[in-house]
Write an enzyme that holds these catalytic residues in place. Structure first.
Site, mmCIF file in Angstrom:
data_model
loop_
_atom_site.group_PDB
_atom_site.id
_atom_site.type_symbol
_atom_site.label_atom_id
_atom_site.label_comp_id
_atom_site.label_asym_id
_atom_site.label_seq_id
_atom_site.Cartn_x
_atom_site.Cartn_y
_atom_site.Cartn_z
ATOM 1 N N TYR A 119 0.841 -1.199 0.000
ATOM 2 C CA TYR A 119 0.000 0.000 0.000
ATOM 3 C C TYR A 119 0.872 1.242 0.000
ATOM 4 O O TYR A 119 1.840 1.341 0.741
ATOM 5 C CB TYR A 119 -0.902 0.023 1.240
ATOM 6 C CG TYR A 119 -1.775 1.264 1.302
ATOM 7 C CD1 TYR A 119 -3.050 1.261 0.744
ATOM 8 C CD2 TYR A 119 -1.308 2.447 1.876
ATOM 9 C CE1 TYR A 119 -3.848 2.387 0.761
ATOM 10 C CE2 TYR A 119 -2.099 3.592 1.900
ATOM 11 C CZ TYR A 119 -3.363 3.557 1.348
ATOM 12 O OH TYR A 119 -4.146 4.684 1.362
ATOM 13 N N GLU A 207 -3.392 7.604 -4.322
ATOM 14 C CA GLU A 207 -3.347 6.300 -3.640
ATOM 15 C C GLU A 207 -3.035 5.195 -4.640
ATOM 16 O O GLU A 207 -3.720 5.059 -5.657
ATOM 17 C CB GLU A 207 -4.696 6.013 -2.962
ATOM 18 C CG GLU A 207 -4.675 4.776 -2.081
ATOM 19 C CD GLU A 207 -6.043 4.470 -1.482
ATOM 20 O OE1 GLU A 207 -6.992 4.251 -2.255
ATOM 21 O OE2 GLU A 207 -6.155 4.436 -0.245
#
Ligand code: GDP
Ligand code: MN
Length: 397
Positions: A119, A207
């Protein structure tokens, strides 16, 4: 302002960040040709909506068990078939809300072999006032869940704007992500690229979930979610052109045409207020007396009769609105002008729900007179507390 994954990936590619080759598909007929332009042997067919969680999402009119909004295919024909199945249907994910979003675009991507999913995000940290990296080994999953159950698995790292991005930032992230060998160098370069993009393009959010280590050991951006500062679009015309208005709330879109600051909410009381601070206070006091605002609406300091009418139209077009509270402080704005606007708007648009009006400030007496002398069915209020109590009572009984 948000953009689609395929648009975000084109931007990443233009900056030299590693992404797979892919093709956007808007019509089912194009799917086979577009898929055929990719190498294979794996194709990924991805619904393009402004919401995440597509992989675990489901289509509305689905019988149970059919795959979500991210599907793997083993041939050009299969990829085209999956694209055809998704186009025009409504995808519901954790982030769309129960109404879901209609899929109008598909992205077909060259499939990657995945060694691990990580992530990575960049955002503006309001506490430090700096751009921050957020990194975790727990990619592909819901980061909110990771933050709750295992916060120690998340690294947050803010960048001092005086120095800008430095290689040590990248090395710290690489270490937190458990990267090795050549991956560390790739990570230092990629983080620098992402930081530069973020700043140059006035982003609010970037993101990459997941950032992957491929089966060949290289870093690659497998998903991308980008949000831009709406107030900076005037100087980012290339980004402005990527705007997909079908993804936006119709009422918010209409409001933006008239320069009204409007945000749709879930409650039952429509609010028309001037000034952002007063609008927030109005929402707070509605909640205090036991109801929920249906919107945030700041008509601005220079509200004209036309603007007030448009604001009314937008509020009344919301089926959830069971009552309207107009709360105006006439400072630069005069109360009589507002009163005329409210009366004209009600006559123009019609009124099917209770309306409470509270006016204060310049020419307040004339304003009240205009409202009282009109044949519009208005409940007058003396102050903010009185106004909030009256509208909540009118709606809730
Ligand atoms: P999201 O569900 O909206 O976040 O969509 P993502 O683009 O993140 O895809 C969801 C998941 O699909 C990823 O976490 C991967 O596990 C899987 N996936 C996406 N692209 C590929 C790919 O190229 N190859 C493989 N093997 N899996 C993929
Ligand atoms: Mn994702």
């Amino acid at each position: 302002m948000n953009i689609h994954e395929y648009q975000a990936k084109a931007l990443l590619r233009s900056y030299g960040a590693p992404v797979s080759d892919g093709r956007a598909v808007l019509k089912a007929e194009e799917a086979k040709t577009k898929a055929g332009e990719l190498d294979g042997p794996l194709w990924v067919v991805k619904a393009q909506i402004h919401a995440g969680g597509r992989g675990k999402g489901s289509f509305k009119e689905d019988s149970a068990g059919e795959a979500g909004g991210v599907r793997l295919a083993k041939s050009v024909e299969e990829a085209a078939e999956e694209a055809r199945k998704m186009l025009g249907r409504t995808l519901v994910t954790k982030q769309t809300g129960p109404a879901g979003k209609q899929v109008n675009r598909i992205y077909i991507e060259d499939g990657s072999g995945i060694e691990s999913e990580l992530y990575l995000a960049l955002l503006i940290d309001r506490v430090t006032g700096r751009v921050s990296f957020v990194a975790s080994t727990e990619g592909g999953t819901d980061i909110e869940e990771v933050a709750e159950s295992t916060p120690e698995k998340i690294l947050s790292l803010s960048v001092d704007p005086a120095t800008g991005y430095q290689p040590f930032h990248g090395r710290r992230i690489a270490f937190a992500l458990g990267l090795e060998g050549a991956q560390i160098k790739q990570c230092v370069a990629l983080m620098g690229t992402l930081y530069r993009m973020f700043v140059e393009k006035d982003m609010e959010q970037l993101e990459i979930n997941p950032l992957i280590v491929t089966d060949k050991g290289d870093l690659k951006c497998l998903d991308a979610k980008m949000g831009f500062d709406g107030n900076a679009i005037y100087r980012q015309s290339d980004i402005g052109e990527l705007r997909d208005t079908t993804e936006e709330d119709a009422k918010e879109l209409e409001a933006s045409k008239y320069d009204l600051n409007y945000i749709a909410l879930d409650g039952e009381i429509g609010c028309m207020v001037n000034g952002a601070g007063l609008a927030m206070a109005t929402m707070d006091i509605i909640k205090l007396y036991g109801a929920e605002p249906a919107n945030f609406l700041d008509v601005g300091g220079g509200a004209t009769k036309e603007k007030v009418t448009e604001a009314f139209k937008i509020i009344t077009s919301d089926a959830n609105v069971k009552g309207i509270l107009v709360n105006i402080f006439g400072g630069i704005m005069r109360c009589d002008v507002i009163a005329e606007g409210v009366v004209a708007a009600v006559k123009d648009v019609g009124l099917t729900v209770p309306l409470v009006v509270r006016l204060e400030g310049t020419n307040v007496e004339q304003g009240k007179e205009i409202i009282n002398n009109s044949d519009v069915d208005v409940i007058a209020a003396d102050d903010l507390k009185d106004g909030a109590q009256k509208i909540v009572k009118a709606v809730k009984g």
